[in-house]
Design an enzyme around this catalytic site. Structure first.
Site, PDB file in Angstrom:
ATOM      1  N   GLY A  36       0.838  -1.212   0.000  1.00 55.25           N
ATOM      2  CA  GLY A  36       0.000   0.000   0.000  1.00 55.25           C
ATOM      3  C   GLY A  36       0.865   1.252   0.000  1.00 55.25           C
ATOM      4  CG  HIS A  37       3.251   2.166   3.435  1.00 53.07           C
ATOM      5  ND1 HIS A  37       3.278   1.019   4.179  1.00 53.07           N
ATOM      6  CD2 HIS A  37       2.661   3.102   4.216  1.00 53.07           C
ATOM      7  CE1 HIS A  37       2.739   1.253   5.370  1.00 53.07           C
ATOM      8  NE2 HIS A  37       2.347   2.503   5.419  1.00 53.07           N
ATOM      9  CB  VAL A 177      -2.748  -1.672  -1.928  1.00 45.83           C
ATOM     10  CG1 VAL A 177      -2.100  -2.984  -2.326  1.00 45.83           C
ATOM     11  CG2 VAL A 177      -2.397  -0.583  -2.933  1.00 45.83           C
ATOM     12  CG  MET A 185      -1.922  -4.781   1.806  1.00 46.48           C
ATOM     13  SD  MET A 185      -0.439  -4.671   0.796  1.00 46.48           S
ATOM     14  CE  MET A 185      -0.654  -6.165  -0.162  1.00 46.48           C
ATOM     15  CB  SER A 187       1.831  -0.998   9.714  1.00 47.42           C
ATOM     16  OG  SER A 187       2.198  -0.231   8.585  1.00 47.42           O
ATOM     17  NE  ARG A 188      -2.545   0.906  14.762  1.00 49.08           N
ATOM     18  CZ  ARG A 188      -2.540   2.201  14.415  1.00 49.08           C
ATOM     19  NH1 ARG A 188      -3.053   2.570  13.264  1.00 49.08           N
ATOM     20  NH2 ARG A 188      -2.028   3.106  15.221  1.00 49.08           N
TER      21      ARG A 188
HETATM   22  P1  AMP Z   1       0.669   4.781   7.733  1.00 49.43           P
HETATM   23  O1  AMP Z   1       2.081   4.295   7.650  1.00 49.43           O
HETATM   24  O2  AMP Z   1      -0.306   3.728   8.151  1.00 49.43           O
HETATM   25  O3  AMP Z   1       0.539   6.071   8.492  1.00 49.43           O
HETATM   26  O4  AMP Z   1       0.232   5.125   6.241  1.00 49.43           O
HETATM   27  C1  AMP Z   1       0.992   5.989   5.455  1.00 49.43           C
HETATM   28  C2  AMP Z   1       0.246   6.276   4.182  1.00 49.43           C
HETATM   29  O5  AMP Z   1      -0.011   5.048   3.492  1.00 49.43           O
HETATM   30  C3  AMP Z   1      -1.122   6.922   4.417  1.00 49.43           C
HETATM   31  O6  AMP Z   1      -1.355   7.902   3.418  1.00 49.43           O
HETATM   32  C4  AMP Z   1      -2.066   5.765   4.294  1.00 49.43           C
HETATM   33  O7  AMP Z   1      -3.369   6.136   3.893  1.00 49.43           O
HETATM   34  C5  AMP Z   1      -1.392   4.945   3.201  1.00 49.43           C
HETATM   35  N1  AMP Z   1      -1.818   3.555   3.236  1.00 49.43           N
HETATM   36  C6  AMP Z   1      -1.822   2.727   4.317  1.00 49.43           C
HETATM   37  N2  AMP Z   1      -2.344   1.529   3.980  1.00 49.43           N
HETATM   38  C7  AMP Z   1      -2.681   1.601   2.663  1.00 49.43           C
HETATM   39  C8  AMP Z   1      -3.271   0.692   1.736  1.00 49.43           C
HETATM   40  N3  AMP Z   1      -3.632  -0.544   2.084  1.00 49.43           N
HETATM   41  N4  AMP Z   1      -3.474   1.117   0.476  1.00 49.43           N
HETATM   42  C9  AMP Z   1      -3.124   2.374   0.099  1.00 49.43           C
HETATM   43  N5  AMP Z   1      -2.555   3.270   0.927  1.00 49.43           N
HETATM   44  C10 AMP Z   1      -2.341   2.899   2.194  1.00 49.43           C
END
Ligand code: AMP
Length: 287
Positions: A36-37, A177, A185, A187-188
Site C-alpha cells: 500500500g505504501h 491496496v 493492507m 502495518s497493524r
Molecule cells: P501509515 O504508515 O499507516 O501512516 O500510512 C501511510 C500512508 O499510506 C497513508 O497515506 C495511508 O493512507 C497509506 N496507506 C496505508 N495503507 C494503505 C493501503 N492498504 N493502500 C493504500 N494506501 C495505504
C-alpha cells in the site's frame, strides 16, 4: 538513496533539488511498509523527478492507551523497500527533530471532518496528524504529496489543512491496496493472531456487499449499514467501533436516502487491534 535523520539536511537537500528545477513528491508514512505504501511511491514517481518518503511514528497522534510504544518498526526492511521502489530520500527523524524542546505549535482542523468517525473514537488524533504533516511539509516543501484512500478521513483532513493554510502542495489520493482475500493492507495487520486474521475478511465482505446493494439501486442508508453490520457480526471476534454511512465530503451521517456519493466507513476491533476500511459509494449522477 539518501537516508537522513536531520530536518535541516533534509530541508537543504529538497530545496537544492527544487532550485535545480526538480518537482518533488512526498509520501509520509509511519513505516513497517507494505505494498500500500509502495503504491503511493509509484504514484509520486509518475509526476515527480524526486521522491521523498518519511518514516516517523508520530507520538502526538496516538492516545495514551494506544499502540505507540508497540507500533511495529523495521527500518532495514523499509529502507530496502524504498530503495527498490526508487525513493530518492528517506527521511527518518527521531522524535526530537520533529518536536524539539520548546516546540509549542499544533494544527487543529475543526468541524465534523475531525470530530466524527475516527475523530470521535480517538480524541486528539487528527490534531497530531495535521501537526506532523504540516511540519513535514515545512521540511520537505513538496510539490505533490500522496496519501492513501485507506485513511479516507485523514485524506480529507489533510486536504482541508492544505487549503486552509495555503500550502503550495498538490494532494493526490492513492487507491486502497488489498491482500488477495480483500483485507486492506495495514502495518497493524501484523498484530492479528491467525483466527483474527482469518475473520478480518468480514470487513471487505461487508463493503463489497454494501457496494453491490448500492449498485443494485438501494439508497436507504439504514438498510446498507444494517447489512454491513450483519456481515461483520458473522465474525465472533469482531467488535465494531463504528460502521457509518457518511457524506463523502462533510463526513456528516447520511440521514434517510443516499443522494450522490457517500462513504461507508468502518472501524472494527479484533482483540486489541483496531482496523479501518472504507468504500466510496459513487452515485452515477456524481461520476
Ligand atoms: P501509515 O504508515 O499507516 O501512516 O500510512 C501511510 C500512508 O499510506 C497513508 O497515506 C495511508 O493512507 C497509506 N496507506 C496505508 N495503507 C494503505 C493501503 N492498504 N493502500 C493504500 N494506501 C495505504
Amino acid at each position: 538513496m539518501l537516508i537522513l535523520e536531520a530536518s535541516a539536511e533534509t530541508m537543504a537537500t529538497c530545496r537544492a533539488w527544487k532550485r535545480g528545477g526538480a518537482r518533488v513528491g512526498f509520501v509520509p508514512t509511519m513505516g513497517y511498509l507494505h505494498e500500500g505504501h509502495i503504491s503511493l511511491v509509484r504514484i509520486a514517481k509518475e509526476s515527480c523527478d524526486k521522491v521523498v518518503a518519511s518514516i516517523f511514528v508520530n507520538p502526538t497522534q496516538f492516545g495514551p492507551n494506544e499502540d505507540f510504544a508497540r507500533y511495529p518498526r523495521d527500518l532495514k526492511r523499509d529502507a530496502a523497500m524504498c530503495e527498490a521502489a526508487g525513493v530518492d530520500l528517506l527521511f527518518v527523524p527521531p522524535v526530537e527533530e520533529i518536536y524539539p524542546v520548546g516546540s509549542a505549535t499544533f494544527v487543529n482542523v475543526e468541524g465534523p471532518i475531525t470530530s466524527t468517525l475516527c475523530g470521535a473514537s480517538r480524541p486528539g488524533h487528527f490534531r497530531g496528524v495535521a501537526t506532523v504533516v504540516a511540519k513535514l511539509f515545512g521540511i520537505v516543501g513538496p510539490d505533490v504529496a500522496v496519501f492513501g484512500q485507506k485513511d479516507a478521513q485523514q485524506l480529507l483532513v489533510i486536504r482541508r489543512m492544505t487549503r486552509d493554510l495555503f500550502f503550495p502542495v498538490e494532494i493526490v489520493a492513492g487507491p486502497i491496496v488489498r491482500e488477495s482475500d480483500g483485507l486492506a493492507m495495514s502495518s497493524r495487520n501484523a498484530y492479528l493472531g491467525p483466527d483474527e486474521r482469518a475473520q478480518a475478511t468480514v470487513l471487505w465482505r461487508s463493503l463489497q456487499e454494501a457496494a453491490r446493494m448500492f449498485e443494485g439501486g438501494e439508497r436507504r442508508a439504514a438498510k446498507i449499514v444494517a447489512k454491513a453490520r450483519e456481515i461483520i457480526a458473522c465474525s465472533p471476534l469482531a467488535r465494531p467501533d463504528y460502521v457509518e454511512l457518511v457524506d463523502n465530503e462533510t463526513l456528516l451521517p447520511v440521514q434517510g436516502n443516499i443522494d450522490g456519493t457517500a462513504l461507508l466507513a468502518l472501524a472494527v476491533f479484533f482483540g486489541k487491534t483496531r482496523l479501518i476500511d472504507n468504500a466510496v459509494l459513487q452515485g452515477k449522477e456524481s461520476q
